[in-house]
Write a protein that holds these residues in place. Structure first.
Motif, mmCIF file in Angstrom:
data_model
loop_
_atom_site.group_PDB
_atom_site.id
_atom_site.type_symbol
_atom_site.label_atom_id
_atom_site.label_comp_id
_atom_site.label_asym_id
_atom_site.label_seq_id
_atom_site.Cartn_x
_atom_site.Cartn_y
_atom_site.Cartn_z
ATOM 1 N N VAL A 41 0.349 6.675 0.443
ATOM 2 C CA VAL A 41 0.332 6.773 -0.933
ATOM 3 C C VAL A 41 -0.093 5.603 -1.870
ATOM 4 O O VAL A 41 -0.394 5.804 -2.796
ATOM 5 C CB VAL A 41 2.097 6.756 -1.418
ATOM 6 C CG1 VAL A 41 2.818 5.474 -1.159
ATOM 7 C CG2 VAL A 41 2.420 7.419 -2.518
ATOM 8 N N VAL A 42 -0.425 4.436 -1.060
ATOM 9 C CA VAL A 42 -1.157 3.363 -1.894
ATOM 10 C C VAL A 42 -1.629 2.702 -0.823
ATOM 11 O O VAL A 42 -1.462 2.451 0.340
ATOM 12 C CB VAL A 42 0.008 2.468 -2.544
ATOM 13 C CG1 VAL A 42 0.879 1.711 -1.688
ATOM 14 C CG2 VAL A 42 -0.896 1.637 -3.642
ATOM 15 N N VAL A 43 -2.860 2.199 -1.288
ATOM 16 C CA VAL A 43 -4.179 1.438 -0.266
ATOM 17 C C VAL A 43 -4.311 0.101 -1.123
ATOM 18 O O VAL A 43 -4.599 0.317 -2.553
ATOM 19 C CB VAL A 43 -5.282 1.963 -0.253
ATOM 20 C CG1 VAL A 43 -6.125 1.248 0.592
ATOM 21 C CG2 VAL A 43 -4.801 3.317 0.800
ATOM 22 N N TYR A 44 -4.149 -1.044 -0.748
ATOM 23 C CA TYR A 44 -4.690 -2.437 -1.639
ATOM 24 C C TYR A 44 -5.947 -2.663 -1.000
ATOM 25 O O TYR A 44 -6.256 -2.935 0.344
ATOM 26 C CB TYR A 44 -3.994 -3.385 -1.213
ATOM 27 C CG TYR A 44 -2.356 -3.155 -1.862
ATOM 28 C CD1 TYR A 44 -2.143 -3.119 -3.156
ATOM 29 C CD2 TYR A 44 -1.218 -2.886 -1.174
ATOM 30 C CE1 TYR A 44 -0.890 -3.025 -3.902
ATOM 31 C CE2 TYR A 44 0.056 -2.647 -1.728
ATOM 32 C CZ TYR A 44 0.063 -2.536 -3.090
ATOM 33 O OH TYR A 44 1.458 -2.417 -3.624
ATOM 34 N N ARG A 52 -6.835 -4.761 -5.889
ATOM 35 C CA ARG A 52 -6.330 -3.550 -6.737
ATOM 36 C C ARG A 52 -5.502 -2.413 -5.789
ATOM 37 O O ARG A 52 -5.751 -2.556 -4.659
ATOM 38 C CB ARG A 52 -7.706 -2.714 -7.066
ATOM 39 C CG ARG A 52 -8.279 -3.394 -8.320
ATOM 40 C CD ARG A 52 -9.500 -2.439 -8.938
ATOM 41 N NE ARG A 52 -9.996 -3.106 -9.890
ATOM 42 C CZ ARG A 52 -11.078 -3.808 -10.133
ATOM 43 N NH1 ARG A 52 -11.417 -4.562 -8.923
ATOM 44 N NH2 ARG A 52 -11.465 -4.284 -11.036
ATOM 45 N N ALA A 53 -4.391 -1.916 -6.470
ATOM 46 C CA ALA A 53 -3.833 -0.998 -5.795
ATOM 47 C C ALA A 53 -4.393 0.657 -6.107
ATOM 48 O O ALA A 53 -4.620 0.829 -7.244
ATOM 49 C CB ALA A 53 -2.411 -0.984 -6.232
ATOM 50 N N TYR A 54 -4.782 1.171 -5.056
ATOM 51 C CA TYR A 54 -5.255 2.571 -5.320
ATOM 52 C C TYR A 54 -4.224 3.659 -4.779
ATOM 53 O O TYR A 54 -3.667 3.433 -3.770
ATOM 54 C CB TYR A 54 -6.561 2.821 -4.195
ATOM 55 C CG TYR A 54 -7.807 2.199 -4.698
ATOM 56 C CD1 TYR A 54 -8.896 2.745 -5.283
ATOM 57 C CD2 TYR A 54 -7.969 0.647 -4.304
ATOM 58 C CE1 TYR A 54 -9.876 2.107 -5.762
ATOM 59 C CE2 TYR A 54 -9.231 -0.098 -4.797
ATOM 60 C CZ TYR A 54 -10.059 0.773 -5.495
ATOM 61 O OH TYR A 54 -11.291 0.085 -5.958
ATOM 62 N N TYR A 55 -3.858 4.541 -5.691
ATOM 63 C CA TYR A 55 -2.714 5.270 -5.624
ATOM 64 C C TYR A 55 -3.361 6.684 -5.388
ATOM 65 O O TYR A 55 -4.184 7.142 -5.880
ATOM 66 C CB TYR A 55 -1.828 5.364 -6.983
ATOM 67 C CG TYR A 55 -1.352 4.001 -7.267
ATOM 68 C CD1 TYR A 55 0.098 3.479 -6.536
ATOM 69 C CD2 TYR A 55 -1.898 3.087 -8.101
ATOM 70 C CE1 TYR A 55 0.461 2.295 -6.849
ATOM 71 C CE2 TYR A 55 -1.425 1.872 -8.418
ATOM 72 C CZ TYR A 55 0.006 1.593 -7.884
ATOM 73 O OH TYR A 55 0.516 0.245 -8.211
ATOM 74 N N PHE A 56 -2.500 7.354 -4.195
ATOM 75 C CA PHE A 56 -2.923 8.508 -4.060
ATOM 76 C C PHE A 56 -2.901 9.487 -5.187
ATOM 77 O O PHE A 56 -1.889 9.363 -5.906
ATOM 78 C CB PHE A 56 -1.868 9.271 -2.956
ATOM 79 C CG PHE A 56 -2.325 10.538 -2.443
ATOM 80 C CD1 PHE A 56 -3.119 10.870 -1.385
ATOM 81 C CD2 PHE A 56 -1.771 11.706 -3.135
ATOM 82 C CE1 PHE A 56 -3.513 11.773 -0.866
ATOM 83 C CE2 PHE A 56 -2.042 12.982 -2.614
ATOM 84 C CZ PHE A 56 -3.089 13.087 -1.366
ATOM 85 N N GLY A 105 -2.016 -3.849 7.146
ATOM 86 C CA GLY A 105 -1.133 -3.977 5.955
ATOM 87 C C GLY A 105 -1.563 -3.805 4.459
ATOM 88 O O GLY A 105 -1.229 -4.261 3.612
ATOM 89 N N LEU A 106 -2.608 -2.780 4.423
ATOM 90 C CA LEU A 106 -3.362 -2.796 3.353
ATOM 91 C C LEU A 106 -2.919 -1.261 2.806
ATOM 92 O O LEU A 106 -3.415 -1.127 1.690
ATOM 93 C CB LEU A 106 -4.906 -2.897 3.381
ATOM 94 C CG LEU A 106 -5.372 -4.299 3.805
ATOM 95 C CD1 LEU A 106 -6.949 -4.054 4.097
ATOM 96 C CD2 LEU A 106 -5.038 -4.950 2.490
#
Length: 112
Positions: A41-44, A52-56, A105-106
């Motif tokens: 759901v999220v990738v840092y 940055r947090a990349y949101y699905f 852990g990303l």
């Protein structure tokens, strides 16, 4: 709710996109194609000292599209590596598969 800034509006838009993606689970996806639950759901990702947090955001043709609150975008497939839209392909997420992102852990999944 009163939005105090463009950042608040962007956060609300990102949350709406995540919730819309969650609501689309199982809607017309073929059994042999990856679905929403296959992607985090999220990738840092860190790039040039900024994380940055990349949101699905959406799933189309087997590619998951991720967006940040400041309108950065990237795509990834189940077996591929992340591709940042319109920019260099370096940073902490470059050349990592979904399993490697999770292991580092990303990348974070919704609890099942």
């Amino acid at each position: 709710m009163r939005l105090g800034s463009a950042t608040d509006a962007a956060r609300l838009a990102a949350l709406a996109a995540v919730l819309a993606g969650a609501a689309a689970v199982g809607s017309g996806v073929r059994a042999d194609e990856p679905g929403f639950s296959d992607f985090p759901v999220v990738v840092y990702c860190e790039y040039k000292g900024t994380t940055r947090a990349y949101y699905f955001s959406q799933l189309a043709d087997g590619q998951a599209v991720y967006l940040t609150l400041d309108r950065q975008a990237g795509v990834i497939t189940i077996d591929g590596t992340p591709q940042r839209a319109g920019g260099e392909q370096s940073g902490s997420c470059a050349d990592k598969t979904l399993d490697e992102l999770r292991g580092a852990g990303l990348a974070f999944d919704l609890p099942r």
